[in-house]
Design an enzyme around this catalytic site. Structure first.
Site, short mmCIF file in Angstrom:
data_model
loop_
_atom_site.label_atom_id
_atom_site.label_comp_id
_atom_site.label_asym_id
_atom_site.label_seq_id
_atom_site.Cartn_x
_atom_site.Cartn_y
_atom_site.Cartn_z
N GLY A 15 -0.84 38.13 56.13
CA GLY A 15 -2.25 38.51 56.03
C GLY A 15 -2.53 39.74 55.19
N SER A 16 -1.72 39.99 54.16
CA SER A 16 -2.02 41.17 53.33
C SER A 16 -3.27 40.92 52.46
CB SER A 16 -0.82 41.59 52.47
OG SER A 16 -0.56 40.66 51.45
N ARG A 94 -1.02 25.03 54.30
CA ARG A 94 -1.19 23.59 54.50
C ARG A 94 -2.14 23.05 53.45
NH1 ARG A 94 0.79 21.60 59.07
NH2 ARG A 94 1.61 23.28 60.37
N ASN A 110 -8.76 29.60 47.02
CA ASN A 110 -7.36 29.84 47.38
C ASN A 110 -6.78 30.84 46.41
OD1 ASN A 110 -4.80 29.42 48.64
ND2 ASN A 110 -4.21 28.05 46.96
N HIS A 112 -3.10 31.98 44.79
CA HIS A 112 -1.76 31.42 44.64
C HIS A 112 -0.94 32.32 43.71
CE1 HIS A 112 1.36 28.42 44.64
NE2 HIS A 112 1.42 28.52 43.32
N SER A 139 -3.36 33.51 40.64
CA SER A 139 -4.60 32.80 40.31
C SER A 139 -5.45 32.63 41.56
CB SER A 139 -4.28 31.38 39.80
OG SER A 139 -3.31 31.40 38.79
N ASP A 148 -2.40 23.34 45.56
CA ASP A 148 -2.69 24.46 44.65
C ASP A 148 -3.39 23.98 43.38
OD1 ASP A 148 -1.50 26.33 46.40
OD2 ASP A 148 0.47 25.71 45.70
N GLU A 177 -2.49 40.70 43.61
CA GLU A 177 -3.26 39.64 44.28
C GLU A 177 -4.47 40.23 45.00
OE1 GLU A 177 -1.38 36.73 46.80
OE2 GLU A 177 0.44 36.74 45.58
C1 GAR Z 1 0.41 35.24 48.96
O1 GAR Z 1 1.37 35.56 47.98
C2 GAR Z 1 -0.43 34.06 48.51
O2 GAR Z 1 -0.69 34.06 47.14
C3 GAR Z 1 0.48 32.92 48.87
O3 GAR Z 1 0.99 33.26 50.13
C4 GAR Z 1 1.11 34.68 50.21
C5 GAR Z 1 0.41 35.14 51.45
O4 GAR Z 1 0.60 36.51 51.64
N1 GAR Z 1 -0.22 31.68 48.90
C6 GAR Z 1 0.31 30.53 48.51
O5 GAR Z 1 1.47 30.42 48.15
C7 GAR Z 1 -0.63 29.34 48.55
N2 GAR Z 1 -0.04 28.23 47.94
P1 GAR Z 1 -0.33 37.31 52.65
O6 GAR Z 1 -0.28 36.54 53.98
O7 GAR Z 1 0.31 38.66 52.76
O8 GAR Z 1 -1.72 37.35 52.09
#
Ligand code: GAR
Length: 192
Positions: A15-16, A94, A110, A112, A139, A148, A177
């Site tokens: 959850g950052s 998911r 989203n 990614h 992205s 994605d 991000e």
């Molecule tokens: C992030 O790097 C996000 O871009 C990726 O999961 C991570 C979640 O980090 N998402 C995907 O890969 C979606 N296909 P977070 O929980 O610290 O935000």
């Protein structure tokens, strides 16, 4: 009075990106507030981040439902209670069905960790390194049914240095991000 959009955030883990959105929404001039956080994992650290910020947060685990449709229906019921203007997937791991997406057409974003359409799916940093890429990044896109996939709203590029490894590259991308997602949400809500 300015209308601030209602955002629901869906997570699976740390959850950052959620934390970055929570921080942005704390500013009175940010055009949104987070009204609900939904996780598909009870142990997602992001749930605590939401609750600490006073945001309603719930876990709905896939294994507690007989089918994917039942699981998504439960999520849709939660969303219906808060009527979000925008749903932000922030590490939600998911693939949403076309039926789910049809309830919020063009309103699910989203983030990614790759320069889509390159490297949908997992292990994006290692795949960029293995390919010998010189640049990588992240992205934000509107969610469509495939993994994605969907129109890209915003991207940010980082250089891949010769001494980068999966961890250093992943840290570099995660760092950008957060700002990218906050800006992309602002842009989408402004109609951009
Ligand atoms: C992030 O790097 C996000 O871009 C990726 O999961 C991570 C979640 O980090 N998402 C995907 O890969 C979606 N296909 P977070 O929980 O610290 O935000």
């Amino acid at each position: 009075m300015n209308h601030r959009a209602n955002i629901a955030v869906m997570i699976s883990g740390r959850g950052s990106n959620l934390a970055a959105l929570i921080k942005a929404c704390a500013a009175p001039d940010y055009p949104a507030i987070i009204v609900k956080v939904i996780s598909d994992r009870r142990d997602a650290l992001g749930l605590d981040k939401a609750r600490s910020a006073g945001i309603s947060a719930i876990a709905l685990e896939r294994r507690d439902f007989a089918t994917k449709t039942d699981h998504e229906t439960a999520i849709l019921n939660e969303l219906e209670q808060v009527k979000p203007d925008l749903i932000c997937l922030a590490g939600y791991m998911r693939v949403l069905s076309a039926e789910f997406i049809s309830h919020y057409p063009g309103k699910i974003l989203n983030i990614h960790p790759s320069l889509l359409p390159k490297y949908p799916g997992l292990n994006t940093h290692q795949r960029a390194l293995d390919a010998g890429d010189k640049i990588h990044g992240c992205s934000v896109h509107i969610v469509e049914e495939a993994l994605d996939a969907g129109p890209v709203n915003a991207q940010w590029v980082v250089d891949i240095d010769p001494d980068d490894n999966e961890k250093s590259l992943g840290d570099k991308v995660l760092n950008i991000e957060h700002g990218l997602y906050v800006d992309a949400v602002r842009k989408v809500l402004a109609g951009g």
